[in-house]
Design a protein around this motif. Structure first.
Motif, PDB file in Angstrom:
ATOM      1  N   ARG A  15       3.813   6.578   9.695  1.00 49.96           N
ATOM      2  CA  ARG A  15       3.272   6.648  11.069  1.00 49.96           C
ATOM      3  C   ARG A  15       1.913   7.332  11.095  1.00 49.96           C
ATOM      4  NH1 ARG A  15       8.868   7.365  12.694  1.00 49.96           N
ATOM      5  NH2 ARG A  15       8.670   9.617  12.426  1.00 49.96           N
ATOM      6  N   GLU A  16       1.736   8.371  10.290  1.00 48.26           N
ATOM      7  CA  GLU A  16       0.459   9.069  10.242  1.00 48.26           C
ATOM      8  C   GLU A  16      -0.642   8.173   9.696  1.00 48.26           C
ATOM      9  OE1 GLU A  16      -2.660  11.679  10.410  1.00 48.26           O
ATOM     10  OE2 GLU A  16      -0.741  11.687  11.469  1.00 48.26           O
ATOM     11  N   PHE A  17      -0.339   7.399   8.669  1.00 47.90           N
ATOM     12  CA  PHE A  17      -1.313   6.477   8.101  1.00 47.90           C
ATOM     13  C   PHE A  17      -1.692   5.403   9.116  1.00 47.90           C
ATOM     14  CE2 PHE A  17      -2.796   2.963   5.471  1.00 47.90           C
ATOM     15  CZ  PHE A  17      -3.519   3.592   4.464  1.00 47.90           C
ATOM     16  N   VAL A  18      -0.704   4.873   9.802  1.00 41.62           N
ATOM     17  CA  VAL A  18      -0.943   3.850  10.825  1.00 41.62           C
ATOM     18  C   VAL A  18      -1.839   4.397  11.925  1.00 41.62           C
ATOM     19  CG1 VAL A  18       0.173   2.488  12.630  1.00 41.62           C
ATOM     20  CG2 VAL A  18       1.178   2.582  10.340  1.00 41.62           C
ATOM     21  N   ARG A  19      -1.554   5.623  12.365  1.00 43.14           N
ATOM     22  CA  ARG A  19      -2.372   6.233  13.418  1.00 43.14           C
ATOM     23  C   ARG A  19      -3.792   6.468  12.934  1.00 43.14           C
ATOM     24  NH1 ARG A  19      -4.865  10.369  14.409  1.00 43.14           N
ATOM     25  NH2 ARG A  19      -4.221  11.288  12.422  1.00 43.14           N
ATOM     26  N   GLU A  20      -3.938   6.955  11.698  1.00 42.13           N
ATOM     27  CA  GLU A  20      -5.261   7.277  11.152  1.00 42.13           C
ATOM     28  C   GLU A  20      -6.173   6.056  11.112  1.00 42.13           C
ATOM     29  OE1 GLU A  20      -7.244   8.940   6.967  1.00 42.13           O
ATOM     30  OE2 GLU A  20      -5.066   9.120   7.325  1.00 42.13           O
ATOM     31  N   ASP A  71       9.171   7.835   7.004  1.00 35.26           N
ATOM     32  CA  ASP A  71       8.668   7.325   8.281  1.00 35.26           C
ATOM     33  C   ASP A  71       7.462   8.104   8.792  1.00 35.26           C
ATOM     34  OD1 ASP A  71      10.727   5.502   8.197  1.00 35.26           O
ATOM     35  OD2 ASP A  71      12.035   6.628   9.546  1.00 35.26           O
ATOM     36  N   ALA A  72       7.511   9.426   8.680  1.00 38.80           N
ATOM     37  CA  ALA A  72       6.428  10.248   9.200  1.00 38.80           C
ATOM     38  C   ALA A  72       5.113   9.979   8.464  1.00 38.80           C
ATOM     39  CB  ALA A  72       6.797  11.729   9.102  1.00 38.80           C
ATOM     40  N   GLN A  73       5.180   9.858   7.147  1.00 38.98           N
ATOM     41  CA  GLN A  73       3.972   9.554   6.370  1.00 38.98           C
ATOM     42  C   GLN A  73       3.370   8.220   6.780  1.00 38.98           C
ATOM     43  OE1 GLN A  73       6.098  10.064   2.570  1.00 38.98           O
ATOM     44  NE2 GLN A  73       4.462  11.437   1.915  1.00 38.98           N
ATOM     45  N   TRP A  99       0.834  -1.197   0.000  1.00 38.10           N
ATOM     46  CA  TRP A  99       0.000   0.000   0.000  1.00 38.10           C
ATOM     47  C   TRP A  99       0.877   1.258   0.000  1.00 38.10           C
ATOM     48  CZ3 TRP A  99       0.528   3.477   4.084  1.00 38.10           C
ATOM     49  CH2 TRP A  99       1.293   3.005   5.152  1.00 38.10           C
ATOM     50  N   ALA A 100       0.220   2.406  -0.129  1.00 35.17           N
ATOM     51  CA  ALA A 100       0.868   3.719   0.045  1.00 35.17           C
ATOM     52  C   ALA A 100      -0.204   4.699   0.494  1.00 35.17           C
ATOM     53  CB  ALA A 100       1.523   4.192  -1.243  1.00 35.17           C
ATOM     54  N   SER A 101       0.197   5.712   1.218  1.00 34.56           N
ATOM     55  CA  SER A 101      -0.784   6.637   1.797  1.00 34.56           C
ATOM     56  C   SER A 101      -1.497   7.477   0.739  1.00 34.56           C
ATOM     57  CB  SER A 101      -0.095   7.562   2.812  1.00 34.56           C
ATOM     58  OG  SER A 101       0.867   8.397   2.173  1.00 34.56           O
TER      59      SER A 101
END
Length: 223
Positions: free
Chosen positions: A156-161, A152-154, A115-117
């Motif tokens: 982590r944001e997807f994981v949190r969302e 990494d930041a992108q 996948w990708a954000s």
């Protein structure tokens, strides 16, 4: 220009007699220049293909596609993401600096999702994957979500969302995606593979998963 039919023609630029020998020498010189250029171009093209297959020239730091441990391939056939084959092994980092090797999960049914954000179908299907994992994790299901070449930041944001509580790793060079020959309607993603306890691909889905499709394909690897 001379009216004498036996006169030797002159070169328009230099004014020198344009003898057949001159023309042969020029053509020979041209061929001697063109051939090395073509050879160099072919070599460069080959190197670019090999470099792409090895990770696009990116220093992977040892991460990416790796060889299966001895005896791990029980099919007697080359590793592949095709149904009935042993899935290609990989070693990848998590966005927090950890690492995960696929073959370490042998003995468990595994869903591998690329996948990708920025991928709209990936965002569409992820809630279904999260729900299925939460529902079947007690049955031993493991989900490995592989992000393609984001920072990494992108990730982590997807994981949190989406509340992803399963392992998430990053294919920084795209090498693993290449070795799995991922396919789908949007740049090859989303693509999902269903591995049994022996690491054999039993099902796959190219494109976004629906709840029904996900449920049916999980039944091929879950007890």
């Amino acid at each position: 220009m001379s009216d004498d039919p036996n006169a030797i023609p002159l070169d328009d630029v230099s004014g020198v007699e344009e003898r057949p020998q001159n023309r042969r020498e020029w053509r020979g010189a041209a061929r001697s220049l063109v051939l090395p250029v073509l050879i160099v171009a072919a070599i460069v093209g080959t190197l670019l293909v090999v470099e792409r297959q090895r990770g696009g020239g990116v220093d992977t730091g040892g991460y990416g596609t790796v060889a299966l441990p001895d005896g791990a391939n029980t099919t007697g056939r080359a590793v592949s993401s095709d149904i009935g084959r042993a899935a290609p092994d990989f070693l990848l980092q998590t966005p927090d600096g950890g690492e995960l090797r696929l073959s370490d999960l042998r003995g468990k049914p595994v869903l591998v999702n690329f996948w990708a954000s920025w991928c709209a179908p990936c965002r569409e299907e992820m809630p279904e994957i999260v729900a299925a994992y939460n529902d079947r994790r007690d049955d031993g299901l493991v989900v490995v979500a592989i992000d393609l070449q984001e920072n990494d930041a992108q990730v982590r944001e997807f994981v949190r969302e989406f509340g992803m509580e399963f392992p998430v790793v990053i294919d920084r060079s795209g090498q693993v995606g290449d070795s799995w020959r991922i396919g789908g309607p949007v740049e090859g993603i989303p693509a999902t593979y269903f591995l049994d306890e022996s690491g054999i691909v039993r099902e796959r889905a190219l494109g976004p998963l629906t709840r029904e499709t996900l449920r049916d394909k999980l039944e091929t690897i879950l007890p």
